[in-house]
Design an enzyme around this catalytic site. Structure first.
Site, PDB file in Angstrom:
ATOM      1  N   THR A  46       2.213  -1.228   7.078  1.00 36.44           N
ATOM      2  CA  THR A  46       3.094  -2.317   6.661  1.00 36.44           C
ATOM      3  C   THR A  46       4.243  -2.493   7.638  1.00 36.44           C
ATOM      4  O   THR A  46       4.559  -3.618   8.052  1.00 36.44           O
ATOM      5  CB  THR A  46       3.665  -2.026   5.260  1.00 36.44           C
ATOM      6  OG1 THR A  46       2.592  -1.823   4.346  1.00 36.44           O
ATOM      7  CG2 THR A  46       4.538  -3.165   4.778  1.00 36.44           C
ATOM      8  N   THR A  47       4.875  -1.374   8.020  1.00 39.24           N
ATOM      9  CA  THR A  47       6.009  -1.430   8.948  1.00 39.24           C
ATOM     10  C   THR A  47       5.576  -1.926  10.312  1.00 39.24           C
ATOM     11  O   THR A  47       6.375  -2.503  11.057  1.00 39.24           O
ATOM     12  CB  THR A  47       6.662  -0.038   9.064  1.00 39.24           C
ATOM     13  OG1 THR A  47       6.897   0.482   7.746  1.00 39.24           O
ATOM     14  CG2 THR A  47       7.978  -0.100   9.811  1.00 39.24           C
ATOM     15  N   TYR A 109      -3.098  -9.516  -2.859  1.00 38.90           N
ATOM     16  CA  TYR A 109      -3.366 -10.873  -3.333  1.00 38.90           C
ATOM     17  C   TYR A 109      -4.542 -10.926  -4.315  1.00 38.90           C
ATOM     18  O   TYR A 109      -4.444 -11.558  -5.356  1.00 38.90           O
ATOM     19  CB  TYR A 109      -3.608 -11.857  -2.181  1.00 38.90           C
ATOM     20  CG  TYR A 109      -3.699 -13.298  -2.664  1.00 38.90           C
ATOM     21  CD1 TYR A 109      -2.559 -13.997  -3.000  1.00 38.90           C
ATOM     22  CD2 TYR A 109      -4.931 -13.923  -2.830  1.00 38.90           C
ATOM     23  CE1 TYR A 109      -2.635 -15.288  -3.487  1.00 38.90           C
ATOM     24  CE2 TYR A 109      -5.021 -15.214  -3.312  1.00 38.90           C
ATOM     25  CZ  TYR A 109      -3.867 -15.900  -3.638  1.00 38.90           C
ATOM     26  OH  TYR A 109      -3.952 -17.165  -4.124  1.00 38.90           O
ATOM     27  N   TYR A 135      -3.180   4.189  -0.308  1.00 41.62           N
ATOM     28  CA  TYR A 135      -1.795   3.724  -0.235  1.00 41.62           C
ATOM     29  C   TYR A 135      -1.515   2.852  -1.443  1.00 41.62           C
ATOM     30  O   TYR A 135      -2.046   1.752  -1.557  1.00 41.62           O
ATOM     31  CB  TYR A 135      -1.578   2.968   1.076  1.00 41.62           C
ATOM     32  CG  TYR A 135      -0.180   2.455   1.325  1.00 41.62           C
ATOM     33  CD1 TYR A 135       0.910   2.860   0.558  1.00 41.62           C
ATOM     34  CD2 TYR A 135       0.054   1.558   2.358  1.00 41.62           C
ATOM     35  CE1 TYR A 135       2.188   2.385   0.806  1.00 41.62           C
ATOM     36  CE2 TYR A 135       1.333   1.078   2.622  1.00 41.62           C
ATOM     37  CZ  TYR A 135       2.384   1.492   1.840  1.00 41.62           C
ATOM     38  OH  TYR A 135       3.650   1.007   2.100  1.00 41.62           O
ATOM     39  N   ARG A 140       4.274  -4.479  -3.001  1.00 35.11           N
ATOM     40  CA  ARG A 140       3.796  -5.305  -1.894  1.00 35.11           C
ATOM     41  C   ARG A 140       2.440  -5.938  -2.185  1.00 35.11           C
ATOM     42  O   ARG A 140       2.133  -6.998  -1.643  1.00 35.11           O
ATOM     43  CB  ARG A 140       3.660  -4.454  -0.611  1.00 35.11           C
ATOM     44  CG  ARG A 140       4.906  -3.786  -0.091  1.00 35.11           C
ATOM     45  CD  ARG A 140       5.936  -4.710   0.508  1.00 35.11           C
ATOM     46  NE  ARG A 140       5.537  -5.403   1.692  1.00 35.11           N
ATOM     47  CZ  ARG A 140       6.253  -5.434   2.829  1.00 35.11           C
ATOM     48  NH1 ARG A 140       7.368  -4.730   2.946  1.00 35.11           N
ATOM     49  NH2 ARG A 140       5.863  -6.157   3.844  1.00 35.11           N
ATOM     50  N   LYS A 164      -0.525   8.037  -0.302  1.00 39.75           N
ATOM     51  CA  LYS A 164       0.849   7.642   0.007  1.00 39.75           C
ATOM     52  C   LYS A 164       1.371   6.944  -1.230  1.00 39.75           C
ATOM     53  O   LYS A 164       0.939   5.851  -1.563  1.00 39.75           O
ATOM     54  CB  LYS A 164       0.906   6.725   1.224  1.00 39.75           C
ATOM     55  CG  LYS A 164       2.324   6.263   1.556  1.00 39.75           C
ATOM     56  CD  LYS A 164       2.360   5.272   2.697  1.00 39.75           C
ATOM     57  CE  LYS A 164       3.786   4.772   2.948  1.00 39.75           C
ATOM     58  NZ  LYS A 164       3.844   3.726   4.005  1.00 39.75           N
ATOM     59  N   ILE A 206       5.634   9.467   4.582  1.00 38.37           N
ATOM     60  CA  ILE A 206       5.282   8.476   5.603  1.00 38.37           C
ATOM     61  C   ILE A 206       6.443   7.505   5.614  1.00 38.37           C
ATOM     62  O   ILE A 206       6.640   6.746   4.669  1.00 38.37           O
ATOM     63  CB  ILE A 206       3.935   7.807   5.296  1.00 38.37           C
ATOM     64  CG1 ILE A 206       2.821   8.861   5.385  1.00 38.37           C
ATOM     65  CG2 ILE A 206       3.668   6.660   6.266  1.00 38.37           C
ATOM     66  CD1 ILE A 206       1.431   8.347   5.034  1.00 38.37           C
TER      67      ILE A 206
END
Length: 296
Positions: A46-47, A109, A135, A140, A164, A206
């Site tokens: 994501t980052t 989504y 994850y 998100r 995560k 993380i």
């Protein structure tokens, strides 16, 4: 055996001013991370703005990171997608590139059911030999991986080895560990919850914070693992104002801003990410100054 123990950096993807990936700069920040004792590189998460990378860029970033790191520390490749077929493809490409593990986010989504999540992750696991880190980040993606689902996947897929956990729900973390007899590896997905998750048996974090404070983030985990729980807790609490500033706008807007303020020149964000609001930027600058981080 855990893929890594400690603080892994959810590394940004630096961009040139034209918006293309700046591989020279990516190499520099990887070296900065290793020099400051980061325990793992997590690329294209994501980052790292993975959702706006093309598939070709995504795979090339993974290849570049693996080659640059050259087995000095583990490289975990973010390979998740809201399309199961795409996630399988990216995970297989990461395996071919020599990654040490895959970080696979819940489909975004689509908002899959728990049954859908089981089938999605199982299908990916069946098509790779890489160790997989699930994850879970409902904020998100719109969907949470329930503890029962994690346990089912852990017990049925031998290469699903870790989670995560970014739900923010410590009770959920405890339930996951109870349902897996403490055998699954858990990494905090929130920088403000490193010590709480370690206290339940977590393996580390993380981290977004690690992009700008790799040594300190490493030390939070290392001190805890060495038995210095007081020192670990004190460092966690000391870092909280900076952590909060790094999430006062959606990640990775603040952390890329912070890195540019430090002179690291990681470049712009890709739309729909936009430059930081001035009031929030001022808050970030103050938090960095309070931590003694030199600004350019």
């Amino acid at each position: 055996m855990a893929i890594f123990t400690g603080a892994g950096v959810a590394i940004v993807t630096p961009m040139n001013q034209d918006g293309l990936v700046n591989y020279d700069k990516l190499g520099e920040i990887i070296e900065f991370q290793i020099a400051n004792h980061t325990d793992s590189i997590i690329i294209t998460g994501t980052t790292g703005e993975a959702s706006t990378l093309s598939e070709e860029e995504h795979v090339e970033c993974i290849r570049f990171a693996v080659d640059k790191v050259a087995k000095r520390i583990p490289v975990i490749a973010g390979t998740g997608s809201n399309c199961t077929h795409t996630a399988i493809y990216l995970t297989q490409e990461a395996e071919k590139a020599g990654a040490d593990g895959a970080l696979v986010v819940t489909p975004y989504y689509n908002k899959a059911t728990q049954k859908g999540l089981v089938q999605h992750f199982t299908k990916i696991a069946q098509n790779t030999s890489l160790p997989m880190v699930l994850y879970s980040v409902q904020s998100r993606t719109g969907v949470n991986i329930m503890p029962q689902t994690v346990a089912e996947l852990f017990h049925s897929c031998e290469n699903i080895v870790a989670v995560k956990e970014a739900s923010g729900n410590i009770s959920q973390v405890a339930d996951i560990l109870q349902m897996t007899q403490g055998d699954i590896d858990i990494y905090s997905g929130n920088d403000d919850q490193i010590v709480p998750i370690l206290s339940l048996g977590g393996k580390g974090v993380i981290s977004v914070l690690s992009n700008i404070c790799p040594q300190e983030t490493h030390d939070i985990v290392a001190k805890f693992m060495e038995g210095d729980m007081v020192g670990s807790r004190e460092l966690q609490l000391k870092m909280l104002p900076l952590i909060h500033a790094l999430f006062c706008e959606v990640n990775p807007i603040p952390v890329k801003t912070a890195m540019n303020l430090m002179g690291m020149e990681v470049g712009p964000l890709r739309l729909p990410m936009t430059p930081m609001e001035e009031a929030n930027k001022a808050r970030l600058i103050q938090a960095m100054k309070d931590m003694g981080i030199p600004l350019k």
